[in-house]
Design an enzyme around this catalytic site. Structure first.
Site, short mmCIF file in Angstrom:
data_model
loop_
_atom_site.label_atom_id
_atom_site.label_comp_id
_atom_site.label_asym_id
_atom_site.label_seq_id
_atom_site.Cartn_x
_atom_site.Cartn_y
_atom_site.Cartn_z
N CYS A 265 -5.37 5.78 -3.50
CA CYS A 265 -4.67 4.49 -3.45
C CYS A 265 -3.28 4.74 -4.01
CB CYS A 265 -5.40 3.44 -4.27
SG CYS A 265 -4.50 1.88 -4.48
N CYS B 13 0.86 -1.18 0.00
CA CYS B 13 0.00 0.00 0.00
C CYS B 13 0.90 1.23 0.00
CB CYS B 13 -0.91 -0.01 1.22
SG CYS B 13 -1.94 1.47 1.39
#
EC number: 5.1.1.7
Length: 289
Positions: free
Chosen positions: A226, A87
């Site tokens: 994201c 991430c």
């Protein structure tokens, strides 16, 4: 159990310091903690521990490439409790937290992840605000595929940034028409192409060095941002214009980041914010077992 709450361009996380790897991050517990009504609410959880400690506890079967036992490791869990490889926004928040908490004093160090070690540069970090660049490593082209939203087909490129993405550039999209898309449900995709699911980005083509993007993350839903998705989007946007390298500002609902692509590798620079810290009630947490 102590926690901090932070976000990178409004992609938000609960940070759990766990140097002795004593916290049981079962999927139901993670899902409850990330639930915005039952728990604190977040897009995911970042457990903070040394890579060697996680390996010793059996959380990691082996150390990922580029990660040493003494590196701080970002044990990342999606909001549904599933384990995720990587991430990008989480790494920025993780690195910021390490500095703010006094666990790391260097400006440049490696953050371990299941997608390998990620070198970071902390440009600034105080108790609330930070700015971090992450070396995202190799960006791998998986080939062409397509996503479907409300019956409309968006052609795109499968891109591996340590986790799978389908980045779809639509030359006819504007910022306004992009914002009108319904991403409440997961876009359709080819499960044969992406057998483990996929993060889907829909974006405009490059205009004045920038693109607008929205993302539906597997295991989470639509998020405000994201990090790995912005890298996939920038890579796809450059290739849409016939370029293999360049710098792209990616605007997402939660803000803006800068992605630089060169030689098949990418860096991601953007902000991090630590908004709160506190203690979870042991009775509540243990009752989730």
């Amino acid at each position: 159990m102590d926690f901090s709450k932070g976000h990178g361009t409004e992609n938000d996380f609960v940070v759990l310091p766990d140097p002795d790897v004593r916290i049981d991050l079962s999927a139901p517990r993670v899902a409850a903690l990330c639930d915005r009504r039952r728990g604190l609410g977040a897009d995911g959880i970042l457990r903070v521990a040394k890579a060697g400690a996680l390996a010793g506890a059996g959380v990691l079967a082996e150390l990922p490439d580029g990660t040493s036992e003494d590196d701080w490791f970002m044990d990342y869990r999606n909001a549904d409790g599933s384990i995720a490889e990587m991430c990008g926004n989480g790494v920025r928040v993780f690195a910021h937290y390490l500095r703010a908490a006094g666990l790391e004093s260097r400006d440049e160090f490696v953050v371990g992840s299941r997608a390998g070690g990620k070198p970071v540069i902390v440009h600034s970090a105080d108790g609330a605000f930070g700015e971090v660049t992450v070396d995202m490593g190799v960006v791998r082209d998986l080939g062409t595929s397509a996503a479907t939203i409300d019956g409309k087909v968006f052609n795109g490129i499968g891109i591996d940034v340590g986790n799978p993405h389908l980045a779809c550039v639509d030359a006819h999209l504007t910022a306004a028409s992009l914002s009108a898309l319904d991403l409440t449900a997961a876009p359709g995709f080819d499960p044969g192409f992406f057998p483990h699911g996929v993060n889907v980005e829909i974006l405009t083509r490059i205009d004045s060095g920038a693109v607008d993007m929205r993302v539906h993350e597997r295991g989470v839903g639509e998020t405000r941002s994201c990090g790995t998705g912005t890298v996939a989007a920038a890579t796809a946007a450059l290739r849409f214009d016939g370029a293999d390298s360049g710098e792209v500002n990616v605007r997402i609902p939660g803000g803006q980041v800068t992605v630089a692509v060169s030689g098949g590798r990418a860096t991601l620079r953007g902000p991090s914010v630590l908004v709160a810290s506190g203690t979870l009630d042991d009775g509540w947490w243990n009752g989730l077992a």
